[in-house]
Every structure is written in C-alpha cells, then in structure tokens.
Design a protein around this motif. Structure first.
Motif, PDB file in Angstrom:
ATOM      1  N   ASP A 149      -2.951 -12.596   1.176  1.00  0.00           N
ATOM      2  CA  ASP A 149      -3.062 -13.072  -0.204  1.00  0.00           C
ATOM      3  C   ASP A 149      -3.116 -11.904  -1.179  1.00  0.00           C
ATOM      4  O   ASP A 149      -2.652 -12.013  -2.317  1.00  0.00           O
ATOM      5  N   TYR A 150      -3.681 -10.800  -0.715  1.00  0.00           N
ATOM      6  CA  TYR A 150      -3.760  -9.584  -1.526  1.00  0.00           C
ATOM      7  C   TYR A 150      -3.461  -8.379  -0.643  1.00  0.00           C
ATOM      8  O   TYR A 150      -3.789  -8.367   0.546  1.00  0.00           O
ATOM      9  N   LEU A 151      -2.875  -7.367  -1.249  1.00  0.00           N
ATOM     10  CA  LEU A 151      -2.684  -6.066  -0.613  1.00  0.00           C
ATOM     11  C   LEU A 151      -3.347  -5.038  -1.514  1.00  0.00           C
ATOM     12  O   LEU A 151      -3.204  -5.096  -2.748  1.00  0.00           O
ATOM     13  N   VAL A 152      -4.085  -4.107  -0.916  1.00  0.00           N
ATOM     14  CA  VAL A 152      -4.759  -3.096  -1.728  1.00  0.00           C
ATOM     15  C   VAL A 152      -4.765  -1.764  -0.996  1.00  0.00           C
ATOM     16  O   VAL A 152      -4.925  -1.715   0.216  1.00  0.00           O
ATOM     17  N   PHE A 153      -4.517  -0.680  -1.733  1.00  0.00           N
ATOM     18  CA  PHE A 153      -4.692   0.646  -1.153  1.00  0.00           C
ATOM     19  C   PHE A 153      -4.870   1.684  -2.242  1.00  0.00           C
ATOM     20  O   PHE A 153      -4.663   1.430  -3.428  1.00  0.00           O
ATOM     21  N   GLU A 154      -5.280   2.856  -1.802  1.00  0.00           N
ATOM     22  CA  GLU A 154      -5.323   4.022  -2.682  1.00  0.00           C
ATOM     23  C   GLU A 154      -4.744   5.195  -1.915  1.00  0.00           C
ATOM     24  O   GLU A 154      -4.760   5.227  -0.686  1.00  0.00           O
ATOM     25  N   ASN A 155      -4.206   6.160  -2.665  1.00  0.00           N
ATOM     26  CA  ASN A 155      -3.591   7.324  -2.036  1.00  0.00           C
ATOM     27  C   ASN A 155      -3.475   8.413  -3.089  1.00  0.00           C
ATOM     28  O   ASN A 155      -3.916   8.247  -4.234  1.00  0.00           O
ATOM     29  N   VAL A 156      -2.879   9.533  -2.708  1.00  0.00           N
ATOM     30  CA  VAL A 156      -2.691  10.626  -3.658  1.00  0.00           C
ATOM     31  C   VAL A 156      -1.628  10.243  -4.684  1.00  0.00           C
ATOM     32  O   VAL A 156      -0.663   9.531  -4.352  1.00  0.00           O
ATOM     33  N   PRO A 157      -1.752  10.667  -5.937  1.00  0.00           N
ATOM     34  CA  PRO A 157      -0.766  10.287  -6.957  1.00  0.00           C
ATOM     35  C   PRO A 157       0.661  10.689  -6.616  1.00  0.00           C
ATOM     36  O   PRO A 157       1.607   9.997  -7.013  1.00  0.00           O
ATOM     37  N   ARG A 158       0.836  11.779  -5.876  1.00  0.00           N
ATOM     38  CA  ARG A 158       2.196  12.241  -5.604  1.00  0.00           C
ATOM     39  C   ARG A 158       2.950  11.322  -4.643  1.00  0.00           C
ATOM     40  O   ARG A 158       4.143  11.538  -4.393  1.00  0.00           O
ATOM     41  N   ILE A 159       2.293  10.303  -4.127  1.00  0.00           N
ATOM     42  CA  ILE A 159       2.965   9.406  -3.196  1.00  0.00           C
ATOM     43  C   ILE A 159       4.185   8.753  -3.840  1.00  0.00           C
ATOM     44  O   ILE A 159       5.168   8.443  -3.172  1.00  0.00           O
ATOM     45  N   VAL A 160       4.147   8.572  -5.164  1.00  0.00           N
ATOM     46  CA  VAL A 160       5.285   7.931  -5.840  1.00  0.00           C
ATOM     47  C   VAL A 160       6.501   8.854  -5.887  1.00  0.00           C
ATOM     48  O   VAL A 160       7.614   8.391  -6.156  1.00  0.00           O
ATOM     49  N   SER A 161       6.305  10.153  -5.630  1.00  0.00           N
ATOM     50  CA  SER A 161       7.436  11.079  -5.640  1.00  0.00           C
ATOM     51  C   SER A 161       8.297  10.935  -4.384  1.00  0.00           C
ATOM     52  O   SER A 161       9.422  11.420  -4.353  1.00  0.00           O
ATOM     53  N   TYR A 162       7.758  10.274  -3.362  1.00  0.00           N
ATOM     54  CA  TYR A 162       8.542   9.989  -2.162  1.00  0.00           C
ATOM     55  C   TYR A 162       9.297   8.687  -2.411  1.00  0.00           C
ATOM     56  O   TYR A 162       8.956   7.623  -1.894  1.00  0.00           O
ATOM     57  N   LYS A 163      10.331   8.790  -3.238  1.00  0.00           N
ATOM     58  CA  LYS A 163      10.935   7.612  -3.835  1.00  0.00           C
ATOM     59  C   LYS A 163      11.512   6.646  -2.818  1.00  0.00           C
ATOM     60  O   LYS A 163      11.449   5.426  -2.991  1.00  0.00           O
ATOM     61  N   LYS A 164      12.092   7.165  -1.742  1.00  0.00           N
ATOM     62  CA  LYS A 164      12.711   6.288  -0.747  1.00  0.00           C
ATOM     63  C   LYS A 164      11.678   5.348  -0.144  1.00  0.00           C
ATOM     64  O   LYS A 164      11.885   4.132  -0.073  1.00  0.00           O
ATOM     65  N   ALA A 165      10.556   5.904   0.292  1.00  0.00           N
ATOM     66  CA  ALA A 165       9.514   5.087   0.911  1.00  0.00           C
ATOM     67  C   ALA A 165       8.803   4.224  -0.123  1.00  0.00           C
ATOM     68  O   ALA A 165       8.502   3.051   0.127  1.00  0.00           O
ATOM     69  N   TRP A 166       8.510   4.794  -1.276  1.00  0.00           N
ATOM     70  CA  TRP A 166       7.785   4.057  -2.309  1.00  0.00           C
ATOM     71  C   TRP A 166       8.587   2.841  -2.780  1.00  0.00           C
ATOM     72  O   TRP A 166       8.045   1.729  -2.884  1.00  0.00           O
ATOM     73  N   GLU A 167       9.869   3.024  -3.033  1.00  0.00           N
ATOM     74  CA  GLU A 167      10.709   1.914  -3.467  1.00  0.00           C
ATOM     75  C   GLU A 167      10.876   0.885  -2.352  1.00  0.00           C
ATOM     76  O   GLU A 167      10.953  -0.324  -2.612  1.00  0.00           O
ATOM     77  N   ARG A 168      10.911   1.361  -1.116  1.00  0.00           N
ATOM     78  CA  ARG A 168      10.996   0.434   0.016  1.00  0.00           C
ATOM     79  C   ARG A 168       9.781  -0.480   0.042  1.00  0.00           C
ATOM     80  O   ARG A 168       9.893  -1.697   0.252  1.00  0.00           O
ATOM     81  N   LEU A 169       8.599   0.086  -0.162  1.00  0.00           N
ATOM     82  CA  LEU A 169       7.371  -0.701  -0.173  1.00  0.00           C
ATOM     83  C   LEU A 169       7.369  -1.688  -1.337  1.00  0.00           C
ATOM     84  O   LEU A 169       7.087  -2.883  -1.158  1.00  0.00           O
ATOM     85  N   LEU A 170       7.673  -1.218  -2.542  1.00  0.00           N
ATOM     86  CA  LEU A 170       7.655  -2.103  -3.712  1.00  0.00           C
ATOM     87  C   LEU A 170       8.681  -3.223  -3.573  1.00  0.00           C
ATOM     88  O   LEU A 170       8.398  -4.387  -3.910  1.00  0.00           O
ATOM     89  N   ASN A 171       9.860  -2.902  -3.075  1.00  0.00           N
ATOM     90  CA  ASN A 171      10.894  -3.920  -2.907  1.00  0.00           C
ATOM     91  C   ASN A 171      10.466  -4.971  -1.888  1.00  0.00           C
ATOM     92  O   ASN A 171      10.720  -6.172  -2.071  1.00  0.00           O
ATOM     93  N   ARG A 172       9.833  -4.526  -0.798  1.00  0.00           N
ATOM     94  CA  ARG A 172       9.384  -5.485   0.203  1.00  0.00           C
ATOM     95  C   ARG A 172       8.311  -6.410  -0.387  1.00  0.00           C
ATOM     96  O   ARG A 172       8.317  -7.625  -0.133  1.00  0.00           O
ATOM     97  N   LEU A 173       7.406  -5.852  -1.176  1.00  0.00           N
ATOM     98  CA  LEU A 173       6.383  -6.681  -1.804  1.00  0.00           C
ATOM     99  C   LEU A 173       7.002  -7.705  -2.747  1.00  0.00           C
ATOM    100  O   LEU A 173       6.593  -8.875  -2.777  1.00  0.00           O
ATOM    101  N   ARG A 174       7.992  -7.284  -3.508  1.00  0.00           N
ATOM    102  CA  ARG A 174       8.660  -8.222  -4.424  1.00  0.00           C
ATOM    103  C   ARG A 174       9.404  -9.304  -3.656  1.00  0.00           C
ATOM    104  O   ARG A 174       9.428 -10.468  -4.061  1.00  0.00           O
ATOM    105  N   GLN A 175      10.015  -8.932  -2.524  1.00  0.00           N
ATOM    106  CA  GLN A 175      10.710  -9.914  -1.697  1.00  0.00           C
ATOM    107  C   GLN A 175       9.751 -10.992  -1.196  1.00  0.00           C
ATOM    108  O   GLN A 175      10.135 -12.150  -1.014  1.00  0.00           O
ATOM    109  N   LEU A 176       8.508 -10.587  -0.969  1.00  0.00           N
ATOM    110  CA  LEU A 176       7.495 -11.528  -0.490  1.00  0.00           C
ATOM    111  C   LEU A 176       6.847 -12.316  -1.621  1.00  0.00           C
ATOM    112  O   LEU A 176       5.956 -13.131  -1.380  1.00  0.00           O
TER     113      LEU A 176
END
Length: 316
Positions: A109-136
């Motif tokens: 029902d919810y997903l939650v995490f924290e990490n280092v801010p630079r994680i968004v610079s790993y665009k391939k993985a970050w976009e993969r995660l966001l896209n999968r969440l949107r698909q769901l």
C-alpha cells in the motif's frame, strides 16, 4: 494498523523509527548476519530474515503479513546497486531486479525509503524505479531533507521517498527541533563497560598526543584547508555532529573526537547521534557495530516518514 516489511534493513534504523510512529514491524531482511542478529535482538516480535534479496520469495514475505491489513514496504537497494546499474550495459542489475520483482509481486500500500541525495544521479536505475512505481499506479513524492531539522543531532542530508496509491504530501520539517551533541551524549562517562556498546577505542601514541593538543569543544588539530581539514577534530557541544559514517569511532577518519574526553566517540555515542534510543543494542565487535550505526537510517527520519504515511492513511 499499518504493517511493515523492511528490506535491506541493516540494524533496523528504519524499522525503529516506523515503530515509534505507530506502525507494526513484521519482518526485516538483510544479508549481513550480525546486522540481522542486532535486528532480532531489538525487534523480538518481528521476523529477522538473514538472506540475499535474490533468494527471497514474495510468497514467504506475504505469509508474515495479515493481508487484511494495509502494509508498507520499507527499505531501498543500497546506493552501490544504483551506481553499478548506472554503469552497467545490461538493462537492470541482478539485485536491483530482484528488488523490483518483490515490489511487483507484493504490491504494498505504501513504499518508503531514504538514501543519499546523489542516488538520483544514477538516472538509469532511478528512472527504472520511478517508472515501475507509476506502472503499478503509485503516486510518488520525494525530497532532500536535512537530518538536523527532523530531530537528529547530526548534519546529514538525505533523500526520502514515499509512494502511495493516492496523492501524498510530505510535511515540512520543524526547524525548531534542532538537537545538539550535548543533547545526545552529555552525561555519558569517559569509559564504562557496563553501558552497552560504550567501548573506547585505543588511540595510537601519535593520535593520543594529537587529540590532547586539540582544543576541547570543536577544536581541530590541523590548520583549515589542509589535506586533512575534515579529520582529527573534536565535535562541538552546542552544534549538531558531523555526518556519522561507518568509520565514526576513528579520530583519524573525520571530526569524531569527543568534545571533552581525549578519545573518539564510542559506538553508543554514535548511535545516540544517529537518533537511536539508549536501550537499542548492537551485536558484534567494535568495528562491525560502528558499521551498523553508520549505515543505518536515522530513526527520527523514519519516524517522520511513518507519521506522514499514517496521516495519509487515516485521511484516505
């Protein structure tokens, strides 16, 4: 009541904060044996699972939940996995792929995490995660926060993310709640083996002389702008601590000198500066427990995230 499964749980910083917010912790999963032993000791009513995420079956995790209740999937793949995937030529890294597999199968029902801010610079993985969440069908919100504005007596910037099945907004931190080194560790003795994890690391003769010559309460033994201007220093009583790392008990690996005593901080003091309660105990040797503390999600950050999730859940 919202239930929680915590992937990549480590010693349990995320679970600790979510529990304080009022969520029920069902399980924590991590591949590090001593971290899981720490988790089991501090969460006796939860299942501590020592396993690599690639070996975890979604059905086994689902069996630990009361599926009549909504639940939260906490935890995020370590930053290193994002980095590896960003550099890799294959579509998705193995461990990251298994994380997405569990997300897809469990549909929390919810997903939650924290990490280092630079994680968004790993665009391939970050976009993969966001896209999968949107698909769901999730609505996603994320932001960078300063730990000291969330009750952690430490300077530490973190990226936090919450996904829900309807729009969710994270509340603004309360900047009036800033705590200091004094608030966290004043009153602990220089050395006391009866206090769990309060073990003093022996300094080399050179480092002992160096810290003895360093002014108490924020002094540095090196001149500013030198090659080691971020090391060999003491913390300041009335300010937040510097970022607690996995080497936080070493005087030569950061400004981890005690404000008053001629030693580096102990694992117990580092844990307090991360926002853990005084009765939270870490299992393992000194360096292993320091690593658990340095890698942990500061519990006050997790508590704030849990409170935001509960607020959203009750309003839904």
């Amino acid at each position: 009541m919202l239930e929680v499964i915590d992937l990549f749980c480590g010693a349990g910083g995320m679970s600790c904060g979510l529990r304080s917010a009022g969520l029920r912790i069902r399980a924590g999963v991590d591949f590090n044996k001593l971290s899981v032993e720490t988790y089991r000791r501090n969460f006796p009513r939860a299942r501590g699972v020592c396993a690599d995420v690639k070996d975890v079956r979604a059905a086994d995790l689902a069996a630990l939940l009361d599926r009549r209740r909504p639940f939260v999937l906490a935890g995020c793949p370590p930053c290193q996995l994002f980095s590896q995937l960003h550099r890799a030529s294959r579509p998705v890294g193995e461990e990251f792929g298994h994380y997405l597999r569990l997300l897809w199968a469990l549909r929390p029902d919810y997903l939650v995490f924290e990490n280092v801010p630079r994680i968004v610079s790993y665009k391939k993985a970050w976009e993969r995660l966001l896209n999968r969440l949107r698909q769901l069908g999730y609505h996603v919100t994320f932001k960078v926060v300063s730990s000291e504005t969330l009750g952690v007596p430490q300077k530490r910037k973190r990226l936090v993310l919450v996904a829900a099945k309807s729009e969710i907004i994270l509340s603004d931190p309360d900047v009036r709640s800033i705590k200091t080194v004094r608030d966290a560790i004043e009153g602990l003795p220089e050395s006391d083996f009866s206090i769990p994890n309060h073990v003093t690391m022996k300094l080399s003769p050179a480092n002992l002389a160096r810290i003895q010559a360093t002014m108490k309460n924020g002094g540095r033994s090196k001149m500013p702008r030198s090659a080691f201007d971020d090391s060999y220093g003491r913390m300041r009583w009335d300010a937040p601590a510097p970022t607690i790392t996995t080497r936080c008990i070493s005087f030569s690996n950061g400004c981890f000198g005690h404000p008053e005593y001629d030693r580096a901080i102990t694992v117990r003091e580092a844990a307090l500066l991360q926002g853990f309660d005084r009765d939270f105990r870490f299992v393992g040797g000194v360096w292993e427990t320091a690593k658990q503390v340095g890698n942990a999600v500061p519990p006050p950050i997790a508590q704030w995230l849990g409170e935001n999730i509960l607020r959203h859940f009750r309003a839904s």
